[in-house]
Design a protein around this motif. Structure first.
Motif, PDB file in Angstrom:
ATOM      1  N   MET A 160      19.574   5.422  -9.719  1.00 35.20           N
ATOM      2  CA  MET A 160      19.884   6.556  -8.852  1.00 35.20           C
ATOM      3  C   MET A 160      18.636   7.383  -8.546  1.00 35.20           C
ATOM      4  SD  MET A 160      22.975   6.413  -7.970  1.00 35.20           S
ATOM      5  CE  MET A 160      23.872   7.888  -7.557  1.00 35.20           C
ATOM      6  N   PHE A 161      17.650   7.263  -9.410  1.00 40.88           N
ATOM      7  CA  PHE A 161      16.426   8.023  -9.205  1.00 40.88           C
ATOM      8  C   PHE A 161      15.516   7.314  -8.206  1.00 40.88           C
ATOM      9  CE2 PHE A 161      11.967   8.446 -10.766  1.00 40.88           C
ATOM     10  CZ  PHE A 161      11.734   9.704 -10.235  1.00 40.88           C
ATOM     11  N   LEU A 162      15.414   6.007  -8.329  1.00 38.85           N
ATOM     12  CA  LEU A 162      14.425   5.273  -7.550  1.00 38.85           C
ATOM     13  C   LEU A 162      14.803   5.139  -6.072  1.00 38.85           C
ATOM     14  CD1 LEU A 162      13.222   2.511 -10.008  1.00 38.85           C
ATOM     15  CD2 LEU A 162      12.008   4.565  -9.231  1.00 38.85           C
ATOM     16  N   ILE A 163      16.092   4.975  -5.798  1.00 39.50           N
ATOM     17  CA  ILE A 163      16.494   4.835  -4.392  1.00 39.50           C
ATOM     18  C   ILE A 163      16.515   6.224  -3.753  1.00 39.50           C
ATOM     19  CG2 ILE A 163      18.271   3.944  -2.854  1.00 39.50           C
ATOM     20  CD1 ILE A 163      19.295   2.310  -5.269  1.00 39.50           C
ATOM     21  N   ASP A 164      15.840   6.362  -2.649  1.00 35.41           N
ATOM     22  CA  ASP A 164      15.804   7.645  -1.940  1.00 35.41           C
ATOM     23  C   ASP A 164      17.221   8.154  -1.705  1.00 35.41           C
ATOM     24  OD1 ASP A 164      15.591   9.699  -0.051  1.00 35.41           O
ATOM     25  OD2 ASP A 164      13.691   8.856   0.669  1.00 35.41           O
ATOM     26  N   MET A 210       0.836  -1.201   0.000  1.00 36.92           N
ATOM     27  CA  MET A 210       0.000   0.000   0.000  1.00 36.92           C
ATOM     28  C   MET A 210       0.876   1.258   0.000  1.00 36.92           C
ATOM     29  SD  MET A 210      -3.102   0.593  -0.271  1.00 36.92           S
ATOM     30  CE  MET A 210      -3.881   2.168  -0.489  1.00 36.92           C
ATOM     31  N   ILE A 211       1.808   1.225   0.886  1.00 39.26           N
ATOM     32  CA  ILE A 211       2.717   2.374   0.988  1.00 39.26           C
ATOM     33  C   ILE A 211       3.494   2.550  -0.305  1.00 39.26           C
ATOM     34  CG2 ILE A 211       4.731   3.303   2.206  1.00 39.26           C
ATOM     35  CD1 ILE A 211       3.730   1.703   4.651  1.00 39.26           C
ATOM     36  N   PHE A 212       3.958   1.398  -0.827  1.00 39.29           N
ATOM     37  CA  PHE A 212       4.779   1.462  -2.041  1.00 39.29           C
ATOM     38  C   PHE A 212       3.989   2.020  -3.216  1.00 39.29           C
ATOM     39  CE2 PHE A 212       7.094  -1.754   0.384  1.00 39.29           C
ATOM     40  CZ  PHE A 212       8.345  -1.159   0.366  1.00 39.29           C
ATOM     41  N   LEU A 213       2.714   1.629  -3.250  1.00 41.67           N
ATOM     42  CA  LEU A 213       1.858   2.077  -4.344  1.00 41.67           C
ATOM     43  C   LEU A 213       1.730   3.596  -4.328  1.00 41.67           C
ATOM     44  CD1 LEU A 213       0.449  -0.225  -6.042  1.00 41.67           C
ATOM     45  CD2 LEU A 213      -1.682   0.844  -5.287  1.00 41.67           C
ATOM     46  N   LYS A 214       1.474   4.094  -3.154  1.00 40.55           N
ATOM     47  CA  LYS A 214       1.325   5.527  -2.977  1.00 40.55           C
ATOM     48  C   LYS A 214       2.620   6.260  -3.361  1.00 40.55           C
ATOM     49  CE  LYS A 214      -0.432   8.272   0.810  1.00 40.55           C
ATOM     50  NZ  LYS A 214      -0.588   8.224   2.263  1.00 40.55           N
ATOM     51  N   PHE A 215       3.693   5.666  -2.900  1.00 42.25           N
ATOM     52  CA  PHE A 215       5.031   6.167  -3.151  1.00 42.25           C
ATOM     53  C   PHE A 215       5.265   6.328  -4.663  1.00 42.25           C
ATOM     54  CE2 PHE A 215       9.672   5.603  -3.159  1.00 42.25           C
ATOM     55  CZ  PHE A 215       9.997   6.485  -2.152  1.00 42.25           C
ATOM     56  N   ARG A 234       3.115   6.413  -7.073  1.00 39.25           N
ATOM     57  CA  ARG A 234       2.220   7.350  -7.734  1.00 39.25           C
ATOM     58  C   ARG A 234       2.758   8.767  -7.652  1.00 39.25           C
ATOM     59  NH1 ARG A 234      -1.611  10.511  -6.071  1.00 39.25           N
ATOM     60  NH2 ARG A 234      -1.478   9.726  -3.943  1.00 39.25           N
ATOM     61  N   ARG A 235       3.264   9.106  -6.513  1.00 37.61           N
ATOM     62  CA  ARG A 235       3.755  10.482  -6.360  1.00 37.61           C
ATOM     63  C   ARG A 235       5.022  10.721  -7.156  1.00 37.61           C
ATOM     64  NH1 ARG A 235       3.643  12.199  -0.235  1.00 37.61           N
ATOM     65  NH2 ARG A 235       4.476  10.121  -0.009  1.00 37.61           N
ATOM     66  N   ILE A 236       5.856   9.682  -7.208  1.00 34.96           N
ATOM     67  CA  ILE A 236       7.078   9.815  -8.010  1.00 34.96           C
ATOM     68  C   ILE A 236       6.696  10.147  -9.440  1.00 34.96           C
ATOM     69  CG2 ILE A 236       8.835   8.400  -9.147  1.00 34.96           C
ATOM     70  CD1 ILE A 236       9.640   7.337  -6.531  1.00 34.96           C
ATOM     71  N   PHE A 237       5.642   9.486  -9.918  1.00 30.18           N
ATOM     72  CA  PHE A 237       5.234   9.677 -11.294  1.00 30.18           C
ATOM     73  C   PHE A 237       4.583  11.047 -11.483  1.00 30.18           C
ATOM     74  CE2 PHE A 237       2.531   8.915 -15.013  1.00 30.18           C
ATOM     75  CZ  PHE A 237       3.518   8.480 -15.887  1.00 30.18           C
ATOM     76  N   SER A 292      14.764  16.342  -6.926  1.00 32.97           N
ATOM     77  CA  SER A 292      13.666  17.142  -7.465  1.00 32.97           C
ATOM     78  C   SER A 292      12.306  16.579  -7.067  1.00 32.97           C
ATOM     79  CB  SER A 292      13.802  17.196  -8.988  1.00 32.97           C
ATOM     80  OG  SER A 292      12.662  17.741  -9.562  1.00 32.97           O
ATOM     81  N   VAL A 293      12.154  15.276  -7.206  1.00 32.25           N
ATOM     82  CA  VAL A 293      10.855  14.663  -6.929  1.00 32.25           C
ATOM     83  C   VAL A 293      10.561  14.585  -5.447  1.00 32.25           C
ATOM     84  CG1 VAL A 293       9.729  12.417  -6.928  1.00 32.25           C
ATOM     85  CG2 VAL A 293      10.612  13.361  -9.050  1.00 32.25           C
ATOM     86  N   ARG A 294      11.587  14.286  -4.667  1.00 34.18           N
ATOM     87  CA  ARG A 294      11.319  13.979  -3.264  1.00 34.18           C
ATOM     88  C   ARG A 294      11.011  15.230  -2.444  1.00 34.18           C
ATOM     89  NH1 ARG A 294      13.730   9.525  -4.928  1.00 34.18           N
ATOM     90  NH2 ARG A 294      12.631   7.634  -4.366  1.00 34.18           N
ATOM     91  N   ARG A 295      11.129  16.389  -3.024  1.00 28.96           N
ATOM     92  CA  ARG A 295      10.711  17.559  -2.250  1.00 28.96           C
ATOM     93  C   ARG A 295       9.201  17.542  -2.073  1.00 28.96           C
ATOM     94  NH1 ARG A 295       9.417  22.228  -6.265  1.00 28.96           N
ATOM     95  NH2 ARG A 295      10.201  21.186  -8.108  1.00 28.96           N
ATOM     96  N   PHE A 296       8.526  16.810  -2.990  1.00 34.61           N
ATOM     97  CA  PHE A 296       7.076  16.688  -2.840  1.00 34.61           C
ATOM     98  C   PHE A 296       6.723  15.557  -1.906  1.00 34.61           C
ATOM     99  CE2 PHE A 296       7.775  18.530  -7.036  1.00 34.61           C
ATOM    100  CZ  PHE A 296       7.034  19.691  -6.909  1.00 34.61           C
ATOM    101  N   ILE A 297       7.616  14.594  -1.793  1.00 37.21           N
ATOM    102  CA  ILE A 297       7.314  13.412  -1.007  1.00 37.21           C
ATOM    103  C   ILE A 297       7.700  13.609   0.448  1.00 37.21           C
ATOM    104  CG2 ILE A 297       7.821  10.953  -0.799  1.00 37.21           C
ATOM    105  CD1 ILE A 297       8.218  11.004  -3.863  1.00 37.21           C
ATOM    106  N   LEU A 298       8.752  14.390   0.668  1.00 32.62           N
ATOM    107  CA  LEU A 298       9.217  14.595   2.024  1.00 32.62           C
ATOM    108  C   LEU A 298       8.385  15.667   2.741  1.00 32.62           C
ATOM    109  CD1 LEU A 298      13.085  14.654   1.508  1.00 32.62           C
ATOM    110  CD2 LEU A 298      11.686  12.761   2.291  1.00 32.62           C
ATOM    111  N   GLN A 299       7.121  15.585   2.591  1.00 34.25           N
ATOM    112  CA  GLN A 299       6.268  16.555   3.291  1.00 34.25           C
ATOM    113  C   GLN A 299       6.279  16.260   4.779  1.00 34.25           C
ATOM    114  OE1 GLN A 299       4.814  18.997   1.921  1.00 34.25           O
ATOM    115  NE2 GLN A 299       4.568  18.511  -0.251  1.00 34.25           N
ATOM    116  N   ARG A 300       6.486  17.256   5.603  1.00 30.35           N
ATOM    117  CA  ARG A 300       6.324  17.037   7.037  1.00 30.35           C
ATOM    118  C   ARG A 300       6.163  18.361   7.776  1.00 30.35           C
ATOM    119  NH1 ARG A 300       9.280  15.348  10.594  1.00 30.35           N
ATOM    120  NH2 ARG A 300       9.708  17.408  11.398  1.00 30.35           N
TER     121      ARG A 300
END
Lengths: 371, 631
Positions: free
Chosen positions: A65-69, A1-6, A8-11, A363-371
């Motif tokens: 290099m993109f996929l691994i955090d 579940m987590i991975f799926l969400k993960f 989707r946001r990357i995309f 670039s992408v993870r600035r959207f994912i690292l929300q906190r």
């Protein structure tokens, strides 16, 4: 579940601009290498095809290099650093020599130039160090001692090969990152003073051909047949392109092989001869956009680590573009620094594409690292 | 991890934002400089530079250096350079290419010549890239092209130096040959070679290439639209390669080569006092001059498929059973180990039985009761079967190794083979089978698994001749710069000692003397009036050879079944100054075939010496001085 969400946001937030820019420049590079190689009927496998293969290999590394955090990659920074050092030492021991330098490792059909990997590795390890030692104050010389050692070891190994260009590149990247992080001005003065004192010493260690190149830059007429000839031919090639260029496959300087190293260090001369000022401006603006885009990623990163990685990679690309173009335009001495994404070279291409992967990662993870 | 990120949560500190903006400004400034420079070169100076690139091209021309000469020990030139004429065509200068080629063809046809390479004509032509129409053309063609230059726009003759191998075949297996660099060699990339370079492909030409080849020169010339040179902008003279002085003595080499006419085999002539190789022959050979301008395909295939393998150097890579020449080693081992005394007699009735197998002596009805001296003089097999059995294979191998057999001699040439000296361990490791006693019997007369190269035999016998020193064979005396200054000297190099007592040495030498000089000796054909010769014959059977050799043999005709003839000798007996090892392949017995060859070689040496002592100078010596001046 987590991975799926993960996923989707990357995309969702994927940095298409960055990918598009890089692929476009790579494409121009391949076409350009094709042109520079047409007159070489005797080449075994055309270089442009080899370059294409390397781009595909590079894309694989880019995806990894993109996929691994990048924070996970950061955990392994010292391991990667150590591995690259091992490769550099291996080059000294088992390396393959060509043109008087021992820079390559041969694995069956593949030849690897570990000094290229060292550039990215250095960015990773320095980012790791400064991330571990955050400070609101500018860094003092004492605190910069370890980073200096981290640079010095690969620098000496690369210089031994001898590869002055790449060695200088390592120092420049490290200096850029340190300056970006902020250095106490007193420390800066001391470091600069020490650097000046090193010059005579360094001169002593330079190979004759390296000295010759520097002297030739200072006084081109010293050596009209050697390096001076190269610069002269390069400038004639570029200048003769004029405003609109001579057209694809029509560069006489290129096709007649007046140009030295026309697939590696002097690719831009080939390009500027055939595509003129207009083409040169387009290519330059694309490279500039890429650099500014990278710096923007650094600006918007959610954490310092991301900022440093993105900045380091942008600096790597920027310095190589400036030095290479300065060199072929006769503004800087001839040191072997390739033009990013344009010059032929497998290890450089793979390293750069991996670096771009890392850039996308930030670039992408600035959207994912929300906190 | 997340707690550590306190520094950068939410909006980034303005400090970093400021710095990044500053950096963007710096990058833009640098870019602006580049743009200005581009504008300057391409727009402001564009037309001028375009003129330069199109009309007045600056051309970089590489000048091939002269390769170093190769000389014999007395300075006689063995390998020289000569000019080679190539016919080239510069497309930019000709109007109608096809027309030009047709004219050339008709011109050639008028003198009944043919235009060699049509392939070059079908290639796409690029204006300023000259194509080579023909390589290495005879002077008549050069004259034809030069005198008709007006009707042949764009066709011209270029002169390059190529190798001239005087008496080419005689030394080809040692000196090798040269040729244009191949793609593989270019890609392997060592030592800054570039395309079009001439380099050594085999033999000494290859091994010593870095000395011989010299350094390129270059010329920078400005040429106009017609490709005509307007201005010479600078020139770096090529540096000629260094000359190589061999230890080879051309007279002896010539005699040895002649002695092998019509035969296959090898000879090594060595000075036992310092290991210098005075002559080295491998027959049949090939003409190295063929390779100069690219060897024609058919001839290459012929050389490669010839069952006699003319491209190999048999003296170092031919591995033969040593046959009876090996008895010297077995005798030395037996004496040193105290297994026999010189006076020990063994009865030979022509056969030697082991289990239910019978081993024969070459003399059908036997030698009767023989001591060591007679056993060596008459080469009695049964004597050595008996002694060999007592010694055991490992003891024999121990002494053989002392004599340098089964190991590289360390000569500078490539492709040297080790030969084979079998031991129990070797057989277990290689074949996975235990050693059979019967195999020891074969080994003790140099048959069975034993393999040696002619060079190894010369070195081994040399060690007996000089009282126990095993030399590393010395083929090159020195390398000197064209101005005569010595660049590198190859000093005699000791490889090991053969530890034999004085007594053993004396006994063995006497026996070898007997083999050539005493009645009943097998090597009488090598007897010389001028010097006392010591030697040992050998006739090695081509039966029971290792797999590959066998396979080769089966494919070929009966000639290959004939025995190899061997003879190894040194002279003069008291103070040896020359060792000769001869192998004639599939030629018959050593005493009948190999010994006479060795005699011819020895005679060449001693005749010259005699003449020199009588104050008469050989014509070659006069030629030597001439050669020295020519450099």
């Amino acid at each position: 579940m987590i991975f799926l969400k993960f996923d989707r946001r990357i995309f969702q937030h994927f940095d298409w601009t960055l990918l598009g820019l890089v692929l476009a420049i790579c494409g121009i590079g391949v076409v350009n290498i094709y042109s520079s190689g047409v007159s070489q009927v005797d080449s075994v496998a055309p270089l442009y095809l080899k370059q294409l293969q390397w781009i595909l290999v590079g894309l694989v590394f880019m995806v990894i290099m993109f996929l691994i955090d990048y924070r996970v990659i950061n955990e392994f920074a010292y391991v990667i650093y150590g591995a690259t050092l091992v490769l550099l030492v291996a080059v000294m021991v088992f390396g393959h020599a060509s043109h008087g330098a021992q820079r390559w490792l041969v694995f069956g059909p593949i030849t690897v130039q570990p000094s290229e990997l060292a550039k990215l590795m250095l960015i990773l390890v320095l980012a790791r160090y400064f991330d571990d030692h955050k400070s609101m104050e500018p860094y003092k010389l004492r605190e910069l001692l370890i980073p200096m050692v981290l640079v010095a070891v690969p620098f000496v190994l690369v210089l031994k090969q001898p590869d002055l260009g790449t060695g200088l590149m390592l120092v420049i990247i490290a200096a850029s990152i340190a300056l970006f992080m902020g250095v106490n001005w007193k420390s800066l003065l001391i470091a600069f003073g020490a650097f000046l004192c090193m010059i005579p010493l360094a001169w002593h260690f330079l190979k004759d051909y390296q000295k010759e190149r520097l002297l030739t830059f200072l006084a081109p007429e010293r050596d009209p047949l050697g390096t001076g000839y190269h610069i002269l031919q390069s400038m004639i090639a570029i200048g003769s392109g004029g405003f609109f260029g001579k057209g694809f496959l029509k560069g006489s300087q290129t096709q007649l092989k007046f140009l030295p190293e026309q697939q590696t260090d002097f690719v831009f001369s080939v390009f500027a001869e055939e595509w003129g000022f207009v083409g040169g401006m387009i290519l330059l603006s694309m490279l500039l956009s890429l650099i500014v885009w990278g710096l923007k990623i650094a600006l918007h990163s959610k954490d310092l680590l991301g900022t440093m990685l993105a900045f380091g990679i942008s600096a790597l690309i920027a310095w190589q573009v400036i030095i290479n173009m300065g060199m072929v335009l006769g503004l800087l001495p001839v040191v072997g620094i390739p033009l990013p994404f344009m010059s032929y070279g497998g290890s450089a291409m793979v390293t750069l594409l991996a670096a771009v992967g890392l850039l996308m990662n930030v670039s992408v993870r600035r959207f994912i690292l929300q906190r | 991890m997340e707690n550590q990120c306190t520094l950068r949560n939410g909006p980034e500190p303005s400090e970093y934002r400021q710095r990044l903006n500053l950096i963007i400004a710096i990058v833009m400034a640098a870019a602006l400089v580049i743009v200005c420079r581009l504008w300057y070169l391409q727009v402001i100076k564009g037309d001028e530079l375009k003129q330069k690139s199109e009309n007045n091209s600056v051309r970089f021309r590489k000048i091939q250096p002269l390769r170093g000469l190769i000389l014999d020990r007395r300075g006689l030139t063995l390998v020289d350079n000569r000019p080679s004429f190539d016919v080239l065509y510069m497309p930019s200068r000709g109007r109608d290419h096809q027309q030009v080629f047709e004219t050339l063809k008709t011109l050639y046809a008028s003198k009944s010549f043919e235009l060699g390479a049509d392939a070059a004509l079908t290639k796409t032509l690029r204006p300023y890239l000259p194509v080579r129409l023909e390589k290495n053309v005879p002077l008549e063609k050069v004259a034809l092209v030069e005198t008709n230059a007006m009707t042949l726009p764009g066709v011209y003759v270029d002169v390059t130096p190529v190798r001239l191998y005087l008496d080419g075949e005689m030394l080809a297996p040692i000196i090798g040959y040269t040729g244009e660099i191949s793609k593989d060699e270019l890609l392997s990339g060592a030592d800054d070679y570039s395309s079009g370079d001439i380099l050594g492909k085999a033999g000494l030409e290859k091994v010593l290439d870095s000395y011989i080849r010299g350094r390129h020169g270059a010329e920078l010339v400005e040429v106009n639209v017609h490709g005509k040179e307007i201005k010479n902008l600078g020139r770096i003279d090529p540096v000629s390669g260094a000359n190589v002085v061999l230890t080879i003595d051309a007279d002896i080499q010539k005699a040895a080569w002649k002695a092998f006419e019509g035969k296959a085999g090898a000879a090594v002539v060595m000075d036992p006092r310092d290991g210098s190789i005075l002559a080295m022959v491998s027959a049949p050979s090939f003409d190295p001059n063929l390779f100069n301008s690219g060897i024609p395909q058919e001839e290459w295939i012929q050389l490669h498929t010839n069952p006699l393998n003319p491209l190999s150097n048999r003296a170092i890579s031919g591995q033969y059973p040593p046959g009876s020449t090996y008895k010297l080693i077995v005798a030395a081992a037996a004496l040193e180990e105290g297994i026999i005394k010189p006076e020990t007699k063994i009865h030979c009735n022509g056969t030697f039985e082991l289990g239910n197998r019978i081993y024969r002596c070459w003399k059908k009805h036997g030698h009767g009761s023989v001591d060591l001296n007679r056993a060596l003089v008459e080469s009695c097999d049964v004597y050595f079967y008996t002694v060999g059995k007592m010694l055991g294979v490992d003891k024999i191998a121990f002494y053989a190794k002392q004599f340098g057999l089964g190991e590289h001699t360390g000569i500078v040439l490539n492709h040297e083979r080790k030969g084979l000296i079998p031991t129990r361990d070797w057989k277990m490791a290689r074949r996975g089978e235990p050693w059979q006693l019967g195999e020891t019997i074969s080994v003790s007369i140099g048959q069975g698994f034993n393999l040696t190269t002619p060079l190894q035999l010369a070195v081994a016998y040399g060690a007996l001749a000089n009282g126990g020193t095993l030399w590393r064979p010395r083929l090159v005396e020195r390398i000197e710069r064209p101005d005569g200054k010595t660049l590198k000297e190859f000093h005699p190099e000791k490889k090991g000692d053969v530890k034999l007592s004085k007594q053993t040495q004396a006994i063995l030498k006497k026996a070898l003397w007997g083999a050539v000089n005493a009645p009943g000796g097998t090597g009488l054909a090598a007897r010389l009036a001028d010097a006392e010769v010591c030697g040992k014959t050998g006739t090695s059977q081509v039966i029971g050879l290792p797999q590959n050799e066998k396979a080769r043999r089966e494919k070929k005709i009966a000639a290959f079944h004939k025995d190899h003839a061997l003879f190894v000798c040194f002279a003069p007996a008291n103070n040896p100054e020359i060792v000769v090892a001869v192998i004639a392949e599939n030629a018959g017995s050593g005493g009948a075939v190999a010994a006479p060859i060795a005699r011819l070689i020895l005679a060449a040496h001693f005749d010259r010496k005699k003449k020199a002592q009588m104050g008469w100078q050989a014509p070659e010596l006069l030629a030597t001085d001439e050669n020295l001046h020519r450099q």
